[in-house]
Design a protein around this motif. Structure first.
Motif, PDB file in Angstrom:
ATOM      1  N   GLU A 198       7.056   8.138 -11.552  1.00 32.31           N
ATOM      2  CA  GLU A 198       5.955   7.662 -12.520  1.00 32.31           C
ATOM      3  C   GLU A 198       5.536   8.949 -13.296  1.00 32.31           C
ATOM      4  O   GLU A 198       5.269   9.894 -12.626  1.00 32.31           O
ATOM      5  N   ASP A 199       4.821   8.765 -14.298  1.00 32.69           N
ATOM      6  CA  ASP A 199       4.158   9.812 -15.154  1.00 32.69           C
ATOM      7  C   ASP A 199       2.754  10.323 -14.130  1.00 32.69           C
ATOM      8  O   ASP A 199       2.208   9.765 -13.655  1.00 32.69           O
ATOM      9  N   PRO A 200       3.231  11.742 -13.741  1.00 35.17           N
ATOM     10  CA  PRO A 200       2.272  12.285 -12.664  1.00 35.17           C
ATOM     11  C   PRO A 200       1.056  12.679 -13.250  1.00 35.17           C
ATOM     12  O   PRO A 200       0.113  13.165 -12.455  1.00 35.17           O
ATOM     13  N   ARG A 201       0.836  12.675 -14.624  1.00 32.48           N
ATOM     14  CA  ARG A 201      -0.388  13.059 -15.236  1.00 32.48           C
ATOM     15  C   ARG A 201      -1.557  11.773 -15.217  1.00 32.48           C
ATOM     16  O   ARG A 201      -2.961  12.171 -15.510  1.00 32.48           O
ATOM     17  N   ALA A 202      -1.056  10.581 -15.188  1.00 37.36           N
ATOM     18  CA  ALA A 202      -2.151   9.833 -15.415  1.00 37.36           C
ATOM     19  C   ALA A 202      -2.220   8.655 -14.309  1.00 37.36           C
ATOM     20  O   ALA A 202      -2.429   9.163 -13.075  1.00 37.36           O
ATOM     21  N   GLU A 203      -1.816   7.548 -14.575  1.00 34.54           N
ATOM     22  CA  GLU A 203      -2.207   6.413 -13.484  1.00 34.54           C
ATOM     23  C   GLU A 203      -1.423   6.629 -12.043  1.00 34.54           C
ATOM     24  O   GLU A 203      -2.032   6.289 -11.229  1.00 34.54           O
ATOM     25  N   ALA A 204      -0.303   7.249 -12.218  1.00 40.31           N
ATOM     26  CA  ALA A 204       0.449   7.478 -11.052  1.00 40.31           C
ATOM     27  C   ALA A 204      -0.432   8.540  -9.942  1.00 40.31           C
ATOM     28  O   ALA A 204      -0.312   8.746  -8.769  1.00 40.31           O
ATOM     29  N   ALA A 205      -1.204   9.311 -10.745  1.00 42.48           N
ATOM     30  CA  ALA A 205      -1.807  10.464  -9.822  1.00 42.48           C
ATOM     31  C   ALA A 205      -3.254   9.876  -9.219  1.00 42.48           C
ATOM     32  O   ALA A 205      -3.990  10.412  -8.685  1.00 42.48           O
ATOM     33  N   ARG A 206      -3.671   8.609  -9.651  1.00 41.35           N
ATOM     34  CA  ARG A 206      -4.852   7.888  -9.468  1.00 41.35           C
ATOM     35  C   ARG A 206      -4.857   7.443  -8.003  1.00 41.35           C
ATOM     36  O   ARG A 206      -4.119   7.165  -7.556  1.00 41.35           O
ATOM     37  N   SER A 207      -5.923   7.482  -7.466  1.00 37.78           N
ATOM     38  CA  SER A 207      -6.370   7.127  -6.023  1.00 37.78           C
ATOM     39  C   SER A 207      -7.769   6.771  -5.852  1.00 37.78           C
ATOM     40  O   SER A 207      -8.716   7.107  -6.646  1.00 37.78           O
ATOM     41  N   ALA A 208      -7.814   5.956  -4.767  1.00 39.18           N
ATOM     42  CA  ALA A 208      -9.460   5.984  -4.384  1.00 39.18           C
ATOM     43  C   ALA A 208     -10.309   7.050  -4.544  1.00 39.18           C
ATOM     44  O   ALA A 208     -11.437   6.931  -5.013  1.00 39.18           O
ATOM     45  N   ARG A 256       0.881  -1.145  -0.057  1.00 39.44           N
ATOM     46  CA  ARG A 256       0.097   0.112   0.002  1.00 39.44           C
ATOM     47  C   ARG A 256       0.756   1.250   0.054  1.00 39.44           C
ATOM     48  O   ARG A 256       0.213   2.266  -0.452  1.00 39.44           O
ATOM     49  N   ILE A 257       2.101   1.204   0.630  1.00 41.55           N
ATOM     50  CA  ILE A 257       2.864   2.399   0.827  1.00 41.55           C
ATOM     51  C   ILE A 257       3.189   2.826  -0.692  1.00 41.55           C
ATOM     52  O   ILE A 257       3.094   3.807  -0.935  1.00 41.55           O
ATOM     53  N   ARG A 258       3.745   1.795  -1.619  1.00 37.94           N
ATOM     54  CA  ARG A 258       4.036   2.039  -2.963  1.00 37.94           C
ATOM     55  C   ARG A 258       2.895   2.662  -3.673  1.00 37.94           C
ATOM     56  O   ARG A 258       3.041   3.099  -4.758  1.00 37.94           O
ATOM     57  N   ARG A 259       1.542   2.222  -3.233  1.00 36.75           N
ATOM     58  CA  ARG A 259       0.458   2.583  -4.025  1.00 36.75           C
ATOM     59  C   ARG A 259       0.068   4.027  -3.762  1.00 36.75           C
ATOM     60  O   ARG A 259      -0.932   4.601  -4.381  1.00 36.75           O
ATOM     61  N   TRP A 260       0.544   4.791  -2.610  1.00 35.42           N
ATOM     62  CA  TRP A 260       0.524   6.019  -2.296  1.00 35.42           C
ATOM     63  C   TRP A 260       0.800   7.216  -3.449  1.00 35.42           C
ATOM     64  O   TRP A 260       1.927   7.068  -4.015  1.00 35.42           O
ATOM     65  N   PRO A 261      -0.263   7.856  -3.961  1.00 32.25           N
ATOM     66  CA  PRO A 261       0.127   8.338  -5.433  1.00 32.25           C
ATOM     67  C   PRO A 261       1.059   9.624  -5.207  1.00 32.25           C
ATOM     68  O   PRO A 261       2.253   9.606  -5.930  1.00 32.25           O
ATOM     69  N   VAL A 262       1.592  10.054  -3.717  1.00 34.30           N
ATOM     70  CA  VAL A 262       2.626  11.076  -3.625  1.00 34.30           C
ATOM     71  C   VAL A 262       3.781  10.191  -3.905  1.00 34.30           C
ATOM     72  O   VAL A 262       4.722  10.573  -4.708  1.00 34.30           O
ATOM     73  N   LEU A 263       4.010   8.858  -3.395  1.00 39.16           N
ATOM     74  CA  LEU A 263       5.307   8.340  -3.305  1.00 39.16           C
ATOM     75  C   LEU A 263       5.572   7.903  -5.047  1.00 39.16           C
ATOM     76  O   LEU A 263       6.606   8.195  -5.452  1.00 39.16           O
ATOM     77  N   ARG A 264       4.476   7.379  -5.538  1.00 38.81           N
ATOM     78  CA  ARG A 264       4.415   6.887  -6.988  1.00 38.81           C
ATOM     79  C   ARG A 264       5.115   8.227  -7.733  1.00 38.81           C
ATOM     80  O   ARG A 264       5.863   8.193  -8.905  1.00 38.81           O
ATOM     81  N   GLN A 265       4.311   9.333  -7.211  1.00 40.39           N
ATOM     82  CA  GLN A 265       4.767  10.496  -8.408  1.00 40.39           C
ATOM     83  C   GLN A 265       6.389  10.983  -8.050  1.00 40.39           C
ATOM     84  O   GLN A 265       7.339  11.230  -8.935  1.00 40.39           O
ATOM     85  N   LEU A 266       6.439  10.936  -6.798  1.00 44.15           N
ATOM     86  CA  LEU A 266       7.885  11.119  -6.441  1.00 44.15           C
ATOM     87  C   LEU A 266       9.243  10.282  -7.149  1.00 44.15           C
ATOM     88  O   LEU A 266      10.215  10.684  -7.360  1.00 44.15           O
TER      89      LEU A 266
END
Ligand code: SF4
Lengths: 846, 213
Positions: free
Chosen positions: B45-55, B32-42
């Motif tokens: 990963e592409d901040p405009r699409a999948e990486a910015a996605r959350s519940a 779950r930590i890895r799925r946190w959008p902030v972390l994924r963007q940091l």
């Protein structure tokens, strides 16, 4: 265009993507320049030199579209022997009266054909026979859209070689408008001019067209109407009018500024460009019609247009026996324009003032005069979406700060009435391409907010209820003023008003077309050019076929364009004299010989069944006087006028004059500025002397994408206020060095009117120009800010700097070219501000 | 820039914080930590699409989706005449967007047109009549009907006082120079029409608008 009409600019980019070359001619570098192929910085106010040199290039190189010019323009018409050009008289045309600063245009007339009936009998009005009357009617406010009447039987020379034919007159007139002059007067190098000239020639003709797009950068000058005339001459010579991809396209700045000209809240015209009657000359309907434009061409139906309007206004009271209530119309006696009105306020003749969705205390030239006028009224009604400065001048205006006005000494009674927004009422806007679009109402307006329709309808009801049996009250008493009321606020039905505008026939049904209008009182129509907008009882401006229907190029089923849903005016010219498209690529309308009708993609702008070979019988009137090859159907002779024998206050041809305030001498003539321009020399309307060393720089004003005119609709919005928070001036690095201006610091800009302060933007977007061998700097100012109102951001009023100097044809002020000084630092506050300006004026005069 | 901005976004809600439980779809540890959008963007990963996605973003719905109705309108600023769609819910304007059907604008709006909802809904909008009496130093409030009656009284009185039937040479004038008007370019055709009709009947001729300017 990319700055002020951004979404419209997408079509320029579409054209560029398909190979068009885009030139941007503007003193400043903008988003438009960034996207254009070429940016040509030009000295503000020198455009007729540039356009004149292009005309000269076309004429001297034989690049004109000969067949088009010969048949569709007045190139072959001979001009009177009495005519003298500005080349002969060092900057004046014949007929100038220096005392009245007006022209008698009698000598500009066509030479009359010797075998035709004498002028004055043909077509009702013509040249030499009525010189005296034309001297009077040269007052531009007396012409409607048909323009002046003209001799219907002029002598012509189809070889275009007669020295007095229009074509040769043009050649001589523009012979000194050369690339060298462009370089000296406009600051555009010869090589760049050559690229422009070569491109427009290469991109005109049978297969190609060139379009010119302009805005107030051309109109806000003391010769503004002649700027447009110059473009018209060029486009007619190149065959670029009435054809797809051609034209001279005015980009207008307000949602319905075109509509407010068609159905005018303007002093000099009635709906559909019919002139307002003039005292003395228009005592009755017949006298009015005799001089209200030509009797030939479609303007020849003016009696039907006017009578139908009078019937819409005075209903059953308007009868043939009483001239259809023509006598109810008030009469003009000259200039009753915006600035004359403001001076009338200062002088005490104007007592009450309605300001409706406008903010003249910030948006008009010479803001001080505006505010002194407001302060001298008995009563003022301001209706707006926001509390604009025009409503609050008595409390917080700049003259309170300087001590020239004291709140408790201002006697003006002020009513501020909040207005409904565009989503809280229904009705039509007419956009810049003459397209009417109906807006649906989304929600009710809050609180006391009401539509202006509601306000004027209910004001009218109240005023009518207060009328007496006196004769002076008769026009109001008899006014047809009953519209269905809807909803809790008794909102008058906008659809019913639109239907009245669109015309109603004898059977009570909405009319199909203006050709159905009658002069016997059996039809009613509030604006003849809008006739048919409710045809078939369908609100046509409300039509919303996605992308405009089957032909997205014309988009005929989106909204409704006047007249008759035509999308390109004078489109008969898109076909050759025989009625065939000039080329397949540019086909728009054409003659279908088998069907015996005009047809095509657009609605043909001619009588649908008049064959190209038709020749009118002598003495014919109205449209029957037009041949099958006359595309300009509103003109008396059906021709595009390269030379205007009547109708303009300042000459039959465009001539370069310097702006009223200019740092340089006129390079062409001894006459410095437009001799017929309108100025108001009085203490409250001061001017910078021409070529004054005290005011050495050119001042020009403009708009930014993120704001709207005087800011009433943009400064109060958080998004827009944040995007453009502060007034700034744009100066070149060279000027900054010359004056010690620092980027991000403050500058004070001074004219004879006042001084304002602005943040300095030092930028290469402003380029110093070499004019007559010396460097001329230009200072650019956006004009969106004011001291308060409901603005979230504030700033000094740029328009306060500008003079009251007007074009003599249309009374538009010269706000695009004046002179100024610029010095580092903030302006003084309080009485010291006036002291600074006083010193400048003394030095400037000395 | 974008990643830093999103990562420090003060508007981020609790639901955007690292969720508890769950594993990575690719089976690697991090969960779950890895799925946190902030972390994924940091992590780039592409901040405009999948990486910015959350519940939370999955649950977001456009304001326009809940509209009770949509009015077809036109931008009130410049004369390009861009089409607007006005979304309404519970009697309030919730959004104004470009109309993709418009052959003029093809769904686009410039900054002014895009900001026009604030013209309608901003909380500082004036909705009451204000009145300043002659020589007064402050605004006062006034009932709309009263204001309308007062204005009508002034129109009638000023017209009478300043009426010109003829000029010095006896030419018919039938007018008043005492009443003038400015405005119309921001109004509807129908409004301009009633203005010109009423003013002309009153004999007021100094009727002008921005087209002169
Ligand atoms: S969105 Fe912009 S370009 Fe379109 S009409 Fe409005 S102001 Fe003009």
């Amino acid at each position: 265009m990319a700055e002020c009409h951004p979404v419209g600019f997408q079509w320029v980019m579409e054209a560029k993507a398909r190979g068009a070359t885009v030139f941007h001619i503007d003193p400043r570098y903008t988003r438009t320049s960034a996207m254009a192929d070429v940016h040509l910085p030009i000295r503000a106010g020198s455009d007729i030199v540039l356009l004149g040199a292009l005309i000269n290039h076309v004429l001297s190189g034989g690049h004109e579209f000969r067949e088009y010019v010969l048949t569709y323009t007045n190139a072959a018409h001979l001009v009177s022997e009495d005519f003298r050009d500005t080349e002969d008289l060092d900057g004046l045309f014949s007929g100038f009266d220096p005392d009245g600063r007006t022209y008698d245009p009698a000598s500009w007339a066509y030479a009359h054909r010797s075998d035709a009936p004498p002028p004055g009998e043909v077509g009702g009005a013509s040249g030499a026979g009525r010189g005296r009357e034309h001297a009077e009617t040269a007052e531009a406010e007396t012409y409607g859209s048909g323009g002046a009447a003209a001799d219907a039987a002029p002598a012509t020379d189809p070889t275009l070689t007669h020295p007095r034919c229009v074509f040769q007159v043009l050649k001589r007139h523009f012979a000194r408008y050369t690339p060298e002059l462009v370089e000296r007067a406009c600051g555009i190098p010869r090589a760049e001019f050559a690229r422009l000239a070569d491109t427009i020639v290469a991109c005109s003709g049978r297969d190609r067209t060139t379009a010119w797009v302009y805005s107030v950068g051309w109109t806000q000058h003391t010769a503004g109407a002649q700027f447009i005339r110059a473009a018209a001459i060029l486009q007619l010579l190149l065959g670029n009018i009435g054809r797809p991809g051609g034209g001279i396209l005015a980009l207008r700045g307000h949602a319905s500024i075109q509509g407010s000209t068609d159905i005018p809240t303007l002093f000099n015209i009635l709906p559909g460009y019919l002139p307002m009657p003039h005292a003395g000359r228009h005592e009755d309907l017949d006298a009015y019609l005799a001089s209200a434009g030509p009797d030939t061409g479609f303007w020849g139906r003016k009696r039907a247009y006017l009578v139908s309007l009078l019937k819409a206004w005075w209903g059953e009271h308007a009868t043939a026996g009483n001239d259809f209530c023509f006598g109810h119309l008030p009469r003009l006696t000259g200039d009753h324009g915006h600035y004359a009105t403001v001076l009338g306020q200062i002088d005490g003749t104007v007592k009450g003032y309605f300001v409706i969705g406008e903010n003249p205390a910030v948006g008009s030239s010479g803001g001080r005069a505006q505010r002194f006028g407001l302060a001298n009224l008995d009563w003022l009604v301001v209706r707006d979406l926001t509390l604009v400065e025009t409503a609050t001048f008595w409390k917080d205006g700049p003259e309170i700060a300087t001590g020239e006005m004291r709140t408790e000494e201002i006697g003006t009674e002020v009513f501020f009435l909040p207005a409904a927004s565009h989503v809280e009422k229904e009705g039509t806007f007419t956009n810049t391409q003459r397209l009417l679009q109906w807006r649906e109402k989304a929600v009710d307006p809050p609180g006391d907010c009401r539509s202006d329709l509601w306000f004027f309808y209910h004001l009218g009801k109240r005023v009518k209820a207060r009328m007496t049996g006196d004769e002076i009250d008769r026009p109001v008493r008899e006014l047809a003023w009953d519209y269905p009321e809807e909803g809790p606020h008794a909102e008058p039905s906008a659809a019913a008003v639109l239907r009245e505008i669109g015309g109603i026939g004898p059977d009570g049904r909405a009319l199909d077309s203006y050709t159905e209008l009658r002069d016997d009182g059996s039809t009613r129509c509030g604006c003849w050019i809008y006739c048919g907008c409710y045809a078939g009882e369908v609100n046509r401006p409300a039509r919303r076929e996605p992308r405009g229907g089957a032909d997205p190029w014309i988009a005929p089923d989106w909204g409704w364009a006047w007249p008759a849903n035509r999308r390109i005016l004078y489109n008969r010219a898109s076909a050759d004299p025989d009625g065939r498209p000039w080329s397949p690529a540019k086909a728009l309308v054409w003659w279908d010989a088998a069907a015996g009708r005009w047809t095509g993609r657009d609605v043909p702008d001619c009588e649908p069944d008049k064959p190209p070979g038709h020749r009118p019988p002598s003495g014919a009137r109205a449209e029957q006087a037009l041949s099958g090859t006359d595309p300009f159907i509103m003109q008396a002779d059906g021709k595009g006028w390269l030379y205007a024998p009547f109708g303009l206050a300042d000459g039959p041809l465009p001539t370069h004059y310097e702006p009223h305030e200019s740092p340089v001498a006129n390079p062409l003539y001894g006459v410095q500025a437009n001799p017929a321009r309108v100025v108001y020399p009085r203490p409250d309307s001061p001017y910078n002397p021409p070529r004054s060393p005290r005011f050495p720089y050119v001042l020009t004003t403009y708009r930014l994408t993120e704001h709207h005119t005087a800011g009433g609709m943009s400064r109060p919005l958080p998004y827009l206020a944040e995007l453009q928070p502060e007034l700034f001036c744009e100066v070149s690095p060279e000027l900054a060095a010359e004056r010690g201006l620092v980027n991000g610091g403050w500058a004070t800009i001074v004219t004879s009117r006042t001084a304002i302060e602005a943040r300095v933007l030092v930028t290469e977007r402003m380029r110093p120009l070499r004019i007559e061998g010396r460097t001329v700097h230009q200072v650019g100012l956006p004009y969106h800010w004011g001291w308060g109102g409901d603005g979230l951001v504030t700033g000094d009023v740029a328009n306060d700097l500008l003079p009251l100097a007007l074009d003599p044809n249309v009374y538009i002020q010269e706000s695009k070219a004046a002179t100024c000084d610029i010095i580092p630092g903030r302006r003084p506050a309080g009485p010291a501000l006036r002291e600074l300006v006083r010193r400048y004026r003394e030095d400037g005069d000395g | 820039m974008v990643r830093a901005f999103v990562g420090s976004c003060p508007g981020m809600s609790r639901r955007d914080q690292p969720p508890g439980g769950g594993g990575r779809p690719d089976g690697r540890p991090g969960g779950r930590i890895r799925r946190w959008p902030v972390l994924r963007q940091l992590l780039g990963e592409d901040p405009r699409a999948e990486a910015a996605r959350s519940a939370r973003t999955d649950a977001l719905r456009p304001r326009t989706a809940d509209a009770d109705h949509v009015a077809r309108s036109v931008c009130p600023y410049c004369a390009v005449g861009c089409g607007q769609l006005v979304y309404v819910r519970d009697g309030r304007v919730t959004q104004i967007e470009g109309d993709p059907d418009s052959p003029i604008s093809r769904g686009r709006l410039c900054p002014k047109g895009a900001a026009s909802r604030q013209l309608v809904t901003r909380p500082t909008r004036r909705t009451r009549v204000l009145y300043r009496r002659p020589y007064g130093t402050e605004w006062e409030t006034l009932d709309l009907e009263t204001a309308m009656d007062m204005i009508a009284d002034r129109v009638v009185a000023t017209r009478r006082q300043t009426w010109q039937e003829t000029d010095a040479e006896g030419r018919v004038l039938r007018r008043t120079l005492g009443i003038a008007s400015l405005g119309g370019a921001t109004l509807d055709n129908e409004e301009n029409y009633l203005m010109k009709k009423l003013y002309t009947a009153l004999g007021a001729i100094q009727i002008e608008n921005q087209a002169r300017i």
